[in-house]
Design a protein around this motif. Structure first.
Motif, mmCIF file in Angstrom:
data_model
loop_
_atom_site.group_PDB
_atom_site.id
_atom_site.type_symbol
_atom_site.label_atom_id
_atom_site.label_comp_id
_atom_site.label_asym_id
_atom_site.label_seq_id
_atom_site.Cartn_x
_atom_site.Cartn_y
_atom_site.Cartn_z
ATOM 1 N N UNK A 113 0.855 -1.182 0.000
ATOM 2 C CA UNK A 113 0.000 0.000 0.000
ATOM 3 C C UNK A 113 0.893 1.234 0.000
ATOM 4 N N UNK A 114 0.417 2.293 -0.598
ATOM 5 C CA UNK A 114 1.169 3.549 -0.629
ATOM 6 C C UNK A 114 1.080 4.273 0.713
ATOM 7 N N UNK A 115 0.029 3.982 1.467
ATOM 8 C CA UNK A 115 -0.173 4.646 2.751
ATOM 9 C C UNK A 115 -1.473 4.176 3.369
ATOM 10 N N UNK A 116 -1.983 4.978 4.292
ATOM 11 C CA UNK A 116 -3.228 4.629 4.983
ATOM 12 C C UNK A 116 -4.239 5.759 4.858
ATOM 13 N N UNK A 117 -5.486 5.357 4.761
ATOM 14 C CA UNK A 117 -6.613 6.286 4.760
ATOM 15 C C UNK A 117 -7.411 5.974 6.030
ATOM 16 N N UNK A 118 -7.196 6.787 7.074
ATOM 17 C CA UNK A 118 -7.820 6.545 8.361
ATOM 18 C C UNK A 118 -9.147 7.303 8.424
ATOM 19 N N UNK A 119 -10.215 6.540 8.596
ATOM 20 C CA UNK A 119 -11.552 7.120 8.696
ATOM 21 C C UNK A 119 -11.944 7.109 10.179
ATOM 22 N N UNK A 120 -12.066 8.303 10.750
ATOM 23 C CA UNK A 120 -12.298 8.425 12.187
ATOM 24 C C UNK A 120 -13.773 8.600 12.537
ATOM 25 N N UNK A 121 -14.159 7.919 13.609
ATOM 26 C CA UNK A 121 -15.457 8.150 14.238
ATOM 27 C C UNK A 121 -15.187 8.629 15.664
ATOM 28 N N UNK A 122 -16.173 9.277 16.246
ATOM 29 C CA UNK A 122 -16.055 9.776 17.614
ATOM 30 C C UNK A 122 -16.903 8.923 18.550
ATOM 31 N N UNK A 123 -16.441 8.824 19.804
ATOM 32 C CA UNK A 123 -17.178 8.081 20.818
ATOM 33 C C UNK A 123 -16.982 8.768 22.163
ATOM 34 N N UNK A 124 -18.045 8.794 22.941
ATOM 35 C CA UNK A 124 -17.992 9.393 24.272
ATOM 36 C C UNK A 124 -17.774 8.283 25.299
ATOM 37 N N UNK A 125 -16.795 8.496 26.192
ATOM 38 C CA UNK A 125 -16.514 7.534 27.255
ATOM 39 C C UNK A 125 -17.738 7.388 28.134
ATOM 40 N N UNK A 126 -18.067 6.155 28.483
ATOM 41 C CA UNK A 126 -19.201 5.878 29.356
ATOM 42 C C UNK A 126 -18.719 5.301 30.688
ATOM 43 N N UNK A 127 -17.853 4.272 30.606
ATOM 44 C CA UNK A 127 -17.312 3.669 31.830
ATOM 45 C C UNK A 127 -16.100 2.824 31.476
ATOM 46 N N UNK A 128 -15.406 2.378 32.511
ATOM 47 C CA UNK A 128 -14.269 1.490 32.315
ATOM 48 C C UNK A 128 -12.981 2.239 32.052
ATOM 49 N N UNK A 129 -11.943 1.448 31.786
ATOM 50 C CA UNK A 129 -10.621 2.012 31.585
ATOM 51 C C UNK A 129 -9.876 1.212 30.524
ATOM 52 N N UNK A 130 -8.962 1.884 29.866
ATOM 53 C CA UNK A 130 -8.111 1.249 28.869
ATOM 54 C C UNK A 130 -7.200 0.241 29.569
ATOM 55 N N UNK A 131 -7.115 -0.948 28.981
ATOM 56 C CA UNK A 131 -6.237 -2.000 29.494
ATOM 57 C C UNK A 131 -5.436 -2.549 28.318
ATOM 58 N N UNK A 132 -4.340 -1.862 27.962
ATOM 59 C CA UNK A 132 -3.557 -2.293 26.794
ATOM 60 C C UNK A 132 -2.960 -3.681 26.980
ATOM 61 N N UNK A 133 -2.775 -4.380 25.850
ATOM 62 C CA UNK A 133 -2.271 -5.755 25.902
ATOM 63 C C UNK A 133 -0.771 -5.842 26.155
ATOM 64 N N UNK A 134 -0.058 -4.716 26.080
ATOM 65 C CA UNK A 134 1.377 -4.720 26.321
ATOM 66 C C UNK A 134 2.207 -5.147 25.132
ATOM 67 N N UNK A 135 1.554 -5.533 24.030
ATOM 68 C CA UNK A 135 2.283 -5.921 22.821
ATOM 69 C C UNK A 135 1.947 -4.981 21.670
ATOM 70 N N UNK A 136 0.677 -4.988 21.240
ATOM 71 C CA UNK A 136 0.277 -4.069 20.169
ATOM 72 C C UNK A 136 0.198 -2.642 20.707
ATOM 73 N N UNK A 137 -0.271 -2.501 21.932
ATOM 74 C CA UNK A 137 -0.352 -1.208 22.614
ATOM 75 C C UNK A 137 0.434 -1.325 23.914
ATOM 76 N N UNK A 138 1.402 -0.413 24.108
ATOM 77 C CA UNK A 138 2.261 -0.518 25.291
ATOM 78 C C UNK A 138 1.985 0.559 26.343
ATOM 79 N N UNK A 139 1.159 1.538 26.010
ATOM 80 C CA UNK A 139 0.820 2.577 26.978
ATOM 81 C C UNK A 139 -0.408 3.316 26.470
#
Length: 167
Positions: A113-139
């Motif tokens: 691919x020549x690059x990426x076309x990122x199509x963004x949507x918005x979302x409002x936080x309701x509850x919970x917390x981010x829990x990264x897997x430590x591999x694909x996401x490290x922080x």
């Protein structure tokens, strides 16, 4: 080679909240900066362009929509504890397209691919917390508009400006 990879991205935000009595200064704390809107950014395990909104390639099999892909990527990258209310369900809110660096293209053995076309949507936080897997996401971090500009590249900042301008 002019084809851009279709990518779904999701901008999760938490609106201002009443003052919290507990210590909420950590960038990981959902209630930090209670008087401002904060956004969830995740960190990929790489040196350049490591901070971004959760995002990933759309699955072509099954004709995955941008909204479906964005929610899937959020769950994969941030865990199932994070609950959001999706705002943009029919169309992306904004699109950020960028070319891949030549060394990245050379390192890929799959379809080019020549690059990426990122199509963004918005979302409002309701509850919970981010829990990264430590591999694909490290922080991760909950950041104000101003703080985001300190974490991301100028090109990415320009591409996501519609998402973080408070709209």
């Amino acid at each position: 080679m002019t084809e851009y990879r279709s990518v779904a991205g999701i901008a999760v935000y938490r609106d201002p909240v009443p003052e919290i009595q507990e210590d909420s200064s950590s960038l990981h704390h959902i209630h930090r900066e209670p008087g401002q809107r904060v956004y969830l950014l995740v960190k990929k395990p790489r040196d350049d362009h490591s901070w971004q909104f959760p995002q990933g390639g759309l699955k072509k099999k099954g004709n995955e929509t941008v909204a479906q892909g964005a929610l899937r990527e959020l769950s994969e990258e941030c865990g199932s504890d994070l609950v959001v209310d999706l705002i943009d369900t029919d169309e992306p809110f904004c699109i950020y397209q960028y070319p891949f660096p030549p060394e990245f293209i050379k390192s890929k053995k799959k379809k080019q691919y020549a690059g990426a076309k990122v199509q963004f949507v918005r979302a409002k936080w309701s509850s919970g917390q981010c829990q990264p897997d430590g591999q694909e996401i490290i922080d991760f971090a909950w950041l104000t508009h101003k703080e985001i500009l300190e974490f991301v590249s100028p090109d990415y900042a320009a591409g996501i400006e519609p998402l973080i301008s408070g709209a």
